[in-house]
Design an enzyme around this catalytic site. Sequence first.
Site, short mmCIF file in Angstrom:
data_model
loop_
_atom_site.label_atom_id
_atom_site.label_comp_id
_atom_site.label_asym_id
_atom_site.label_seq_id
_atom_site.Cartn_x
_atom_site.Cartn_y
_atom_site.Cartn_z
N ASP A 129 0.84 -1.20 0.00
CA ASP A 129 0.00 0.00 0.00
C ASP A 129 0.88 1.25 0.00
O ASP A 129 2.04 1.21 0.41
CB ASP A 129 -0.90 0.02 1.24
CG ASP A 129 -1.88 -1.14 1.26
OD1 ASP A 129 -2.17 -1.68 0.18
OD2 ASP A 129 -2.33 -1.50 2.37
N1 URA Z 1 -1.24 -5.97 3.92
C1 URA Z 1 -1.77 -4.72 3.90
O1 URA Z 1 -2.82 -4.47 4.48
N2 URA Z 1 -1.09 -3.77 3.23
C2 URA Z 1 0.09 -3.98 2.62
O2 URA Z 1 0.67 -3.07 2.05
C3 URA Z 1 0.62 -5.28 2.65
C4 URA Z 1 -0.07 -6.26 3.31
#
Ligand code: URA
Length: 239
Positions: free
Chosen positions: A103
């Site tokens: 993310d």
């Molecule tokens: N899980 C998440 O919620 N976000 C990420 O970036 C990676 C794994």
Amino acid sequence: MRLDKFLSDMGICSRRDASRIGARGEIRVNGNVIRDPSAKINEEKDEVIFCGEKIRYEKTQIIMMNKPAGYICAADDPREKTVTELLGDREKRSELFPVGRLDKDTVGLLIFTNDGDLCHKLLSPKKHVDKIYYLKSDKPLGESDIAAFMEGVYIEKDLKTQPADLRIDTDPLYGYLTIHEGKFHQVKRMLEAVGKRVVYLKRVEFGGVSLDESLAPGEYRRLTDEERKVLMSSPSVMK
Ligand code: URA
């Protein structure tokens, strides 16, 4: 393999530049100046020196980046900053792409490769490649969370996560979560499923390879031979 293809595959220069730079006498193969970019070389055995730098051939190129917050995992985007922008010319020319996504606000270990097959294997849910995340929760983590994640939690109707391992740090707001799959926003949704919220998320390990903590956010490096071996042997159908 042609010398100019070798150089462009390794992201050193375009084929056209290989011709120009070769003509200046700045490419040597096994100690001999080679001016003809179409010359055939043995990419595994021959020693190629380009402008004084020894170039090693890697069909599969793999790098690790310490992803900073604020960047999305995409090749390009009209509005957002992308992790690909952080790569240098050599990596851009080699067409390295990120293996999966983190993310925008997630930091830490991001692997890039030019090998589509390897990428596919590392991401396949059947292959159970481990990912370890270090996280901060808005509320203290406890034994019930460890049990819930081991059992699997519903992150949406009819979607239960596979067993995951939570290790709570000395400060119970922090923990290490190991997952073997990679559903969209998986860690954040797992915490939500137990009534908590992720306030910081960092990936620290992927397929047995640990984040090199000496890399500043946005920095990257090639994997060592040992790390390459570990990563390439990590996809396994049964674990
Ligand atoms: N899980 C998440 O919620 N976000 C990420 O970036 C990676 C794994």
